[in-house]
Design an enzyme around this catalytic site. Structure first.
Site, PDB file in Angstrom:
ATOM      1  N   GLY A  15      40.527  82.349 -28.798  1.00 39.23           N
ATOM      2  CA  GLY A  15      41.791  82.267 -28.367  1.00 39.23           C
ATOM      3  C   GLY A  15      42.188  81.368 -27.157  1.00 39.23           C
ATOM      4  O   GLY A  15      43.336  81.141 -26.863  1.00 39.23           O
TER       5      GLY A  15
ATOM      6  N   GLU B 198      30.389  85.395 -30.962  1.00 37.64           N
ATOM      7  CA  GLU B 198      31.802  84.753 -30.538  1.00 37.64           C
ATOM      8  C   GLU B 198      31.813  84.814 -29.000  1.00 37.64           C
ATOM      9  O   GLU B 198      31.920  85.859 -28.472  1.00 37.64           O
ATOM     10  CB  GLU B 198      32.835  85.777 -31.087  1.00 37.64           C
ATOM     11  CG  GLU B 198      32.875  85.896 -32.484  1.00 37.64           C
ATOM     12  CD  GLU B 198      34.435  86.318 -32.967  1.00 37.64           C
ATOM     13  OE1 GLU B 198      35.290  85.293 -33.507  1.00 37.64           O
ATOM     14  OE2 GLU B 198      34.983  87.461 -32.368  1.00 37.64           O
TER      15      GLU B 198
ATOM     16  N   ASN C 143      40.319  86.914 -39.107  1.00 40.15           N
ATOM     17  CA  ASN C 143      40.853  88.021 -38.410  1.00 40.15           C
ATOM     18  C   ASN C 143      42.103  87.894 -37.959  1.00 40.15           C
ATOM     19  O   ASN C 143      42.316  87.036 -37.084  1.00 40.15           O
ATOM     20  CB  ASN C 143      39.632  88.164 -37.244  1.00 40.15           C
ATOM     21  CG  ASN C 143      40.129  89.231 -36.105  1.00 40.15           C
ATOM     22  OD1 ASN C 143      40.755  90.229 -36.690  1.00 40.15           O
ATOM     23  ND2 ASN C 143      39.531  89.173 -35.028  1.00 40.15           N
TER      24      ASN C 143
ATOM     25  N   LYS D 179      43.902  90.024 -36.298  1.00 43.27           N
ATOM     26  CA  LYS D 179      44.254  90.755 -35.054  1.00 43.27           C
ATOM     27  C   LYS D 179      45.736  91.552 -35.611  1.00 43.27           C
ATOM     28  O   LYS D 179      46.054  91.850 -36.343  1.00 43.27           O
ATOM     29  CB  LYS D 179      44.182  89.891 -33.984  1.00 43.27           C
ATOM     30  CG  LYS D 179      42.991  88.985 -33.829  1.00 43.27           C
ATOM     31  CD  LYS D 179      42.843  88.213 -32.529  1.00 43.27           C
ATOM     32  CE  LYS D 179      41.498  87.583 -32.868  1.00 43.27           C
ATOM     33  NZ  LYS D 179      41.153  86.926 -31.456  1.00 43.27           N
TER      34      LYS D 179
ATOM     35  N   SER E  15      37.913  79.785 -31.271  1.00 37.94           N
ATOM     36  CA  SER E  15      38.741  78.533 -31.169  1.00 37.94           C
ATOM     37  C   SER E  15      38.309  77.665 -32.531  1.00 37.94           C
ATOM     38  O   SER E  15      38.335  76.441 -32.339  1.00 37.94           O
ATOM     39  CB  SER E  15      38.528  77.857 -30.066  1.00 37.94           C
ATOM     40  OG  SER E  15      39.152  78.394 -29.020  1.00 37.94           O
TER      41      SER E  15
ATOM     42  N   HIS F 257      34.198  93.509 -31.996  1.00 41.21           N
ATOM     43  CA  HIS F 257      34.737  92.369 -31.335  1.00 41.21           C
ATOM     44  C   HIS F 257      35.264  92.449 -29.985  1.00 41.21           C
ATOM     45  O   HIS F 257      35.400  93.356 -29.340  1.00 41.21           O
ATOM     46  CB  HIS F 257      36.299  92.346 -32.155  1.00 41.21           C
ATOM     47  CG  HIS F 257      36.926  91.270 -32.085  1.00 41.21           C
ATOM     48  ND1 HIS F 257      37.547  90.879 -30.871  1.00 41.21           N
ATOM     49  CD2 HIS F 257      36.821  89.845 -32.624  1.00 41.21           C
ATOM     50  CE1 HIS F 257      38.080  89.681 -31.086  1.00 41.21           C
ATOM     51  NE2 HIS F 257      37.659  89.065 -32.056  1.00 41.21           N
TER      52      HIS F 257
ATOM     53  N   GLU G 283      37.568  91.841 -28.086  1.00 42.44           N
ATOM     54  CA  GLU G 283      38.770  92.343 -27.795  1.00 42.44           C
ATOM     55  C   GLU G 283      38.681  93.805 -27.911  1.00 42.44           C
ATOM     56  O   GLU G 283      39.094  94.916 -26.854  1.00 42.44           O
ATOM     57  CB  GLU G 283      40.081  92.079 -28.503  1.00 42.44           C
ATOM     58  CG  GLU G 283      40.346  90.672 -28.243  1.00 42.44           C
ATOM     59  CD  GLU G 283      41.080  89.671 -29.422  1.00 42.44           C
ATOM     60  OE1 GLU G 283      41.299  90.312 -30.246  1.00 42.44           O
ATOM     61  OE2 GLU G 283      40.620  88.460 -29.020  1.00 42.44           O
TER      62      GLU G 283
HETATM   63  P1  PGA Z   1      40.277  82.669 -32.424  1.00 39.58           P
HETATM   64  O1  PGA Z   1      39.613  84.161 -32.453  1.00 39.58           O
HETATM   65  O2  PGA Z   1      39.983  81.962 -33.532  1.00 39.58           O
HETATM   66  O3  PGA Z   1      41.717  82.756 -32.305  1.00 39.58           O
HETATM   67  O4  PGA Z   1      39.610  81.955 -31.235  1.00 39.58           O
HETATM   68  C1  PGA Z   1      38.567  84.445 -32.875  1.00 39.58           C
HETATM   69  C2  PGA Z   1      38.320  85.773 -33.031  1.00 39.58           C
HETATM   70  O5  PGA Z   1      38.619  86.757 -32.106  1.00 39.58           O
HETATM   71  O6  PGA Z   1      37.533  86.428 -34.051  1.00 39.58           O
END
Ligand code: PGA
Length: 250
Positions: free
Chosen positions: A173, A167, A9, A11, A213, A95, A97
């Site tokens: 992140g 997640e 992903n 983003k 992460s 997601h 976000e």
């Molecule tokens: P990350 O994001 O691997 O940077 O923690 C995962 C995601 O949001 O799908």
């Protein structure tokens, strides 16, 4: 046996040049390998070119979101049909976000799941609890509700086109990854919920990715966890040096 599924992903990261360089490396790396399913989720504006670049490979291309409506006066939105039209086969929905930064509700996510499936897109439906919810021992309640409401009205046949991504919001992140125990418990719980909503056999066929992460140094341990069938990767999917090592399979 569920085949591992690793998705990147991106983003709102990468630009045309860096995105194309990355997928070229990805394509070369995966040329003769078929032990893992791989998909990338570029920003909308690059979906068409990335899909064209990856045509004929086994690497799938998806979008990070889509509109719940099929067409009309929805300024700034992109429909599922438009995504299919430019070569996307997948879409990420729910997601964290989208839920937490843009306020998407379970009902909206559910409408998007229907809209995407209607046009033949495969869906990755994301669920996950915040740190506060985990500390308040609400994890199962939260992810169970997100899963149940997100899948409302979905048929058994449609479930086969859906991957679930667990997640935990506190792991996205942040560099704070869930322990094997935490991931194992959440995934087993989600599979149990799927079994109740559909059948045990369908739950057994559904892949549940872990996200938050995921990095080259923790991917093996996570993928070794029972019920973890792959990973949804943000930061580490942006560079070949960190994404390619995640694709080695179990
Ligand atoms: P990350 O994001 O691997 O940077 O923690 C995962 C995601 O949001 O799908």
């Amino acid at each position: 046996m569920r085949k591992p599924f690793i998705a990147g992903n991106w983003k709102m990261n990468l630009e045309r040049k860096t995105a194309l360089a990355l997928v070229h490396q990805l394509r070369d790396h995966l040329a003769n390998r078929d032990t893992v399913d791989v998909a990338v989720f570029p920003p909308f504006v690059y979906v068409e070119e990335i899909a064209r670049t990856l045509k004929g490979t086994k690497i799938a291309v998806g979008a990070q979101n889509c509109c719940d409506e099929p067409h009309g006066a929805f300024t700034g939105e992109i429909s599922a049909a438009q995504l299919v039209d430019v070569g996307a086969t997948h879409v990420l929905l729910g997601h964290s976000e989208r839920r937490h930064v843009y306020g998407e509700s379970d009902a909206l996510v559910n409408r998007k799941v229907h809209a995407a499936l209607d046009k033949g897109l495969a869906v990755i439906l994301c669920v996950g609890e915040t740190l506060e919810q985990r500390q308040g021992k609400q994890t199962e309640k939260v992810i169970g509700a997100q899963l149940t409401l997100g899948l409302q009205g979905i048929s058994a046949r449609d479930l086969l086109k859906i991957t679930i991504a667990y997640e935990p919001v506190w792991a996205i992140g942040t560099g704070k990854v869930a322990t094997s125990k935490q991931a194992g418990e959440a995934h087993a719980y989600l599979r149990g919920v799927l079994g109740g909503l559909f059948t045990e056999s369908l739950a057994d066929q559904t892949r549940i990715q872990y996200g938050g992460s995921v990095k080259p140094d923790n991917v093996k341990e996570l993928l070794a966890v029972r019920d973890v069938d792959g990973a949804l990767v943000g930061g580490a999917s942006l560079k070949a040096e960190t994404f390619l090592p995640l694709l080695g399979g179990r």
